[in-house]
Design a protein around this motif. Structure first.
Motif, PDB file in Angstrom:
ATOM      1  N   PHE A   1       0.823  -1.213   0.000  1.00 27.14           N
ATOM      2  CA  PHE A   1       0.000   0.000   0.000  1.00 27.14           C
ATOM      3  C   PHE A   1       0.858   1.264   0.000  1.00 27.14           C
ATOM      4  O   PHE A   1       0.448   2.305  -0.523  1.00 27.14           O
ATOM      5  CB  PHE A   1      -0.926  -0.005   1.224  1.00 27.14           C
ATOM      6  N   LYS A   2       2.057   1.185   0.554  1.00 29.19           N
ATOM      7  CA  LYS A   2       2.945   2.352   0.581  1.00 29.19           C
ATOM      8  C   LYS A   2       3.232   2.864  -0.818  1.00 29.19           C
ATOM      9  O   LYS A   2       3.441   4.079  -1.027  1.00 29.19           O
ATOM     10  CB  LYS A   2       4.247   1.981   1.288  1.00 29.19           C
TER      11      LYS A   2
ATOM     12  N   VAL B   1       1.189   3.107  -3.248  1.00 29.08           N
ATOM     13  CA  VAL B   1       0.084   3.984  -3.656  1.00 29.08           C
ATOM     14  C   VAL B   1       0.322   5.391  -3.128  1.00 29.08           C
ATOM     15  O   VAL B   1       0.190   6.383  -3.861  1.00 29.08           O
ATOM     16  CB  VAL B   1      -1.263   3.439  -3.149  1.00 29.08           C
ATOM     17  N   ASN B   2       0.689   5.497  -1.855  1.00 28.96           N
ATOM     18  CA  ASN B   2       0.978   6.811  -1.270  1.00 28.96           C
ATOM     19  C   ASN B   2       2.165   7.476  -1.968  1.00 28.96           C
ATOM     20  O   ASN B   2       2.149   8.683  -2.240  1.00 28.96           O
ATOM     21  CB  ASN B   2       1.277   6.671   0.227  1.00 28.96           C
ATOM     22  N   ASP B   3       3.212   6.688  -2.258  1.00 28.80           N
ATOM     23  CA  ASP B   3       4.404   7.251  -2.892  1.00 28.80           C
ATOM     24  C   ASP B   3       4.111   7.727  -4.309  1.00 28.80           C
ATOM     25  O   ASP B   3       4.624   8.764  -4.746  1.00 28.80           O
ATOM     26  CB  ASP B   3       5.524   6.212  -2.917  1.00 28.80           C
TER      27      ASP B   3
ATOM     28  N   HIS C   1       0.937   8.354  -5.759  1.00 30.06           N
ATOM     29  CA  HIS C   1      -0.235   9.209  -5.996  1.00 30.06           C
ATOM     30  C   HIS C   1      -0.533  10.178  -4.857  1.00 30.06           C
ATOM     31  O   HIS C   1      -1.425  11.019  -4.994  1.00 30.06           O
ATOM     32  CB  HIS C   1      -1.473   8.343  -6.239  1.00 30.06           C
ATOM     33  N   GLY C   2       0.192  10.079  -3.750  1.00 33.07           N
ATOM     34  CA  GLY C   2      -0.030  10.994  -2.635  1.00 33.07           C
ATOM     35  C   GLY C   2      -0.940  10.398  -1.580  1.00 33.07           C
ATOM     36  O   GLY C   2      -1.690   9.450  -1.819  1.00 33.07           O
ATOM     37  N   HIS C   3      -0.885  10.993  -0.402  1.00 30.41           N
ATOM     38  CA  HIS C   3      -1.630  10.455   0.728  1.00 30.41           C
ATOM     39  C   HIS C   3      -3.139  10.672   0.608  1.00 30.41           C
ATOM     40  O   HIS C   3      -3.918   9.904   1.176  1.00 30.41           O
ATOM     41  CB  HIS C   3      -1.117  11.075   2.030  1.00 30.41           C
TER      42      HIS C   3
ATOM     43  N   GLY D   1      -4.273   7.821  -1.320  1.00 29.08           N
ATOM     44  CA  GLY D   1      -4.137   6.656  -0.454  1.00 29.08           C
ATOM     45  C   GLY D   1      -5.277   6.560   0.545  1.00 29.08           C
ATOM     46  O   GLY D   1      -5.844   5.484   0.766  1.00 29.08           O
ATOM     47  N   SER D   2      -5.641   7.683   1.151  1.00 29.50           N
ATOM     48  CA  SER D   2      -6.753   7.694   2.111  1.00 29.50           C
ATOM     49  C   SER D   2      -8.071   7.367   1.418  1.00 29.50           C
ATOM     50  O   SER D   2      -8.927   6.661   1.973  1.00 29.50           O
ATOM     51  CB  SER D   2      -6.846   9.061   2.786  1.00 29.50           C
ATOM     52  N   GLU D   3      -8.238   7.865   0.197  1.00 28.82           N
ATOM     53  CA  GLU D   3      -9.467   7.575  -0.546  1.00 28.82           C
ATOM     54  C   GLU D   3      -9.551   6.091  -0.881  1.00 28.82           C
ATOM     55  O   GLU D   3     -10.628   5.479  -0.797  1.00 28.82           O
ATOM     56  CB  GLU D   3      -9.526   8.402  -1.829  1.00 28.82           C
TER      57      GLU D   3
ATOM     58  N   ASP E   1      -3.259   0.255   6.993  1.00 25.36           N
ATOM     59  CA  ASP E   1      -3.932  -0.412   5.866  1.00 25.36           C
ATOM     60  C   ASP E   1      -4.383  -1.816   6.263  1.00 25.36           C
ATOM     61  O   ASP E   1      -4.455  -2.717   5.431  1.00 25.36           O
ATOM     62  CB  ASP E   1      -3.013  -0.463   4.641  1.00 25.36           C
TER      63      ASP E   1
END
Length: 339
Positions: free
Chosen positions: A219-220, A222-224, A226-228, A231-233, A258
């Motif tokens: 999951f990290k 995704v944050n890296d 596309h941004g947090h 990631g939250s969405e 996650d």
């Protein structure tokens, strides 16, 4: 000059209702109290209390006097439909007296499908936030429908509406304390409470309880990428999908980060594995349409635990499922590891 006094019996009804409403914040108790006390004011064949479902903008029969409750339980009334729908929409009392030509408003009333309705009084339960519900009085005795009685019922309805709003406010606050802000699922605090209750109930009834520990894979990344915010969405959408794919009796929780947990009451080891495998496959095949136009998917590793035969302790069953999830992580990810 003649001094008008309120009869002592009516004052006692009002006192008992006010006292009962103020002593409870449980909505079902309040609704039953309302009908029990109001039935003492006017004689009728049946009383019903409909509540407003705000999400669907329609009324449902929450409670009824006598033996009519079961027949009305699953019925819904659209806003503006029949007597109750009209009262809810306009926030005004409607009285339909008995007549020889059968008033068409009664024919359009859903409760008329379950019994003969010759006349009716319908009153709104109107609080600070608007109409919360409607009280129907079916076939009231004409001799008791005086201005005084109607006025007294209005006063009781006003107090009942305030009590209902207070109970709903408390319920909303309690819901917030057990809900995860990011996903809308239950939070980890509620997981421990519900798991403890289910383990106790399962032990008493000799029923198995299973638990699925779910961790999203990589999951990290995704944050890296596309941004947090994205990631939250994605966490929110995955949580919603897990709830959608779960059975009605199952409970979904966000454990943290996650990680998610699904509590499966009355579910054996084999049934839990079959349910988790089906859910995992559906989740892996889901495309999540994000607010920025991206289409993302989510892979997950799942560990299962069942009690019995495993230790009937909250931390033990969570720990067992968590350990099996990490076994999946160490062997290629994206699978379900059963007990």
């Amino acid at each position: 000059m003649t001094e008008n006094r309120i009869p002592l019996d009516d004052l006692m009804v009002f006192h008992q209702l006010a006292r009962s409403l103020n002593s409870s914040l449980d909505l079902d108790t309040i609704l039953r109290t309302i009908l029990d006390q109001m039935e003492r004011i006017i004689t009728a064949d049946m009383w019903t209390l409909l509540m407003l479902d705000e999400k669907r903008n329609e009324l449902y029969y929450a409670i009824a006097s006598g033996n009519g409750e079961d027949a009305l339980r699953d019925l819904r009334v659209q806003m503006g439909e029949g007597v109750a729908g009209w009262v809810a929409k306009h926030g005004e009392t409607l009285m339909v007296p008995e007549s020889e030509d059968n008033d068409p408003r009664l024919q359009r009333t859903i409760v008329a499908e379950t019994r003969m309705v010759r006349s009716m009084i319908a009153m709104p339960l109107r609080g600070r936030k608007g109409v919360q519900g409607v009280i129907e009085i079916l076939n009231p005795r004409a001799s008791e429908m005086s201005d005084y009685t109607i006025a007294f019922l209005h006063i009781l309805c006003d107090h009942a509406a305030i009590a209902i709003e207070n109970a709903q406010d408390v319920a909303r606050i309690q819901q917030l304390t057990i809900t995860d802000d990011a996903t809308g699922l239950y939070n980890v605090r509620h997981l421990y409470k519900m798991l403890e209750q289910e383990l106790e109930r399962g032990s008493r009834l000799r029923q198995p309880i299973s638990l699925a520990f779910i961790d999203l894979d990589r999951f990290k990344l995704v944050n890296d990428a596309h941004g947090h915010l994205i990631g939250s969405e994605l966490l929110m959408r995955v949580g919603g999908r897990l709830k959608q794919l779960s059975r009605e009796k199952d409970m979904c929780f966000r454990y943290g980060g996650d990680e998610f947990v699904i509590l499966m009451p009355e579910t054996s080891t084999m049934d839990a594995f079959m349910q988790a495998t089906k859910l995992h496959e559906e989740l892996m095949n889901t495309r999540f349409h994000m607010s920025n136009g991206l289409d993302l998917s989510a892979s997950a590793s799942v560990g299962l635990a069942t009690c019995p035969p495993e230790n009937a302790a909250v931390h033990a069953i969570i720990g067992a499922a968590d350990a099996r999830m990490y076994e999946v992580k160490g062997n290629g990810r994206g699978k379900v590891r059963g007990a």
